[in-house]
Scaffold this active site. Sequence first.
Site, mmCIF file in Angstrom:
data_model
loop_
_atom_site.group_PDB
_atom_site.id
_atom_site.type_symbol
_atom_site.label_atom_id
_atom_site.label_comp_id
_atom_site.label_asym_id
_atom_site.label_seq_id
_atom_site.Cartn_x
_atom_site.Cartn_y
_atom_site.Cartn_z
ATOM 1 N N SER A 136 -6.042 0.769 4.529
ATOM 2 C CA SER A 136 -6.186 -0.691 4.515
ATOM 3 C C SER A 136 -5.499 -1.356 3.326
ATOM 4 O O SER A 136 -6.132 -2.054 2.514
ATOM 5 C CB SER A 136 -7.656 -1.037 4.549
ATOM 6 O OG SER A 136 -8.243 -0.376 5.628
ATOM 7 N N ARG B 39 2.102 -2.695 -2.139
ATOM 8 C CA ARG B 39 1.380 -2.846 -3.402
ATOM 9 C C ARG B 39 -0.074 -2.522 -3.168
ATOM 10 O O ARG B 39 -0.585 -2.670 -2.063
ATOM 11 C CB ARG B 39 1.513 -4.266 -3.958
ATOM 12 C CG ARG B 39 0.701 -5.329 -3.301
ATOM 13 C CD ARG B 39 1.189 -6.704 -3.644
ATOM 14 N NE ARG B 39 2.518 -6.906 -3.098
ATOM 15 C CZ ARG B 39 2.757 -7.302 -1.835
ATOM 16 N NH1 ARG B 39 1.768 -7.514 -1.009
ATOM 17 N NH2 ARG B 39 3.989 -7.465 -1.402
ATOM 18 N N ASP C 3 -6.505 -1.606 8.856
ATOM 19 C CA ASP C 3 -7.846 -1.829 9.431
ATOM 20 C C ASP C 3 -7.879 -3.033 10.379
ATOM 21 O O ASP C 3 -8.621 -3.052 11.361
ATOM 22 C CB ASP C 3 -8.932 -1.947 8.352
ATOM 23 C CG ASP C 3 -8.602 -2.941 7.246
ATOM 24 O OD1 ASP C 3 -7.491 -3.518 7.247
ATOM 25 O OD2 ASP C 3 -9.462 -3.156 6.361
#
Length: 489
Positions: free
Chosen positions: A161, A176, A214
């Site tokens: 996620s 990132r 997710d």
Amino acid sequence: MVHLGPKKPPLRKGTFEGLPQSFLKEIEHYETLFTVDKTKLKSITDHFVKELEKGLSKEGGSIPMNVAWVMDYPTGKETGTYLALDMGGTNLRVAQVTLDGNRSFDVVQSKYRLPDHIKVGKADDLWDFIADCVDKFLKNDCAPIEEDRIGDKVFIGFTFSYPCLQSAINHGILQRWTKGFDIKGVEGHDVVPMVQKAFERKNLKVQIGALINDTTGTLVASNYVDENTQMGCIFGTGCNAAYYEKVKNIPKLEGLCSPDIHPDSWMAINCEYGAFDNEHVVLPRTKFDVQIDLESPRPNQQSFEKMIAGCYLGELLRLVLLELTAQNLIFQDQDLSKLETPYYMDASFLSQIEDDPWENLGDTEVLFRSYLGIETTEPERVMIRRIVELIGTRAARLSMCGIAAMSKKMGYKSANAGADGSVYNKYPHFKQRGAQALADIFDWDMAPSKYPIKVVPAEDGSGIGAAVIAALTRARFEKGLSLGVAKKK
Ligand code: BGC
């Protein structure tokens, strides 16, 4: 026979009667700071629509709009037993999901808390922790897996996620870290081989067949059970959403798709809209939001997320309380060492305050005493409760701008957004406040049950979605259809 039914939670009237003038002034000040009215919600949503479009363009924008390489809607008839691994901001789950082909499923799952030190430690420690959890699950909790193998290995859908740039379904370069993670040597690299190597270090016969966000998982799982679902959202430690876009409306994909991906086919897009308004054009940031951003491991990233997600709500309250203590308005002559510790409270601290049913906020009194070692007076608690309501309400209202923007962009007349995440599932009044915000944005005046766009629960959707995506991926693989960008000849 008439039954009383379940007892309704007691309602607290909650007046400001007897509050000193100085507290009333502060309440008014924070109300101005944290209230996002209807007009502002509408202008944020309109800007959001443009930013979603920019993210799909070749030039790009601050919202990544990552192509997820899930190119089919589920039919609901998918079957099979799949292994799913789900790494969120707080927990790791390993699950065995059986799809029964009738829009329903069965899940056996184990949940592990991610230790805090791992979030800012060494990459291999994280990957080894994940491999250990999968190992334990396969040895102790999982029924033997007969099907769904790639060679001698079991296929696993990996829900990761964090924003990843994907050129194929089983590939993802971490753009990132978000949600306070800060692990060196991962950003800019494909995470799949790193986790795969950890499986090999443990001799696990497991192969990552799909890397999934997710939100994409929640979208696909929700659509598997209810075909009116067009969006999948997470309101948890972080925030984000996914939806299906027509390939022909994704300019940045031009020239990258094989001929079997028709311009009219659908493509799931993981928006990564926690990054909305990184340029600080429209969001009503307070000085507390600015401070949270600057002190985070990745300043100037995830601006929207930092105002609304569970990871930051406790910190927001902590900073406001520190401002009040600096003015000598509250907690005089007390040990503030815990309150002075960054990120000491999480979103559940605010939930407990909002859940306190007592007129004198007795539960809040116990909470401050036991958790922070601080004695509170009743007027202090009344003021704090109001501030918490303001922070929680702002989070719920701003959260809906993303859903409204996707709906406007796609012109949905009626659609559901499947939602998961600790804030959505556990934060008091989040659902009602969110529904009110949608009504404000779209000027709806009907009963909430009739709202054309609804946010509906999709608990643990991402793991189930990983299984449905595994089934969709296998079907494409068997038909020889592409699962990523066209290979250069
Ligand atoms: C991540 C997203 C994720 C969201 C919800 C954000 O911080 O960047 O990839 O979907 O949190 O978990």
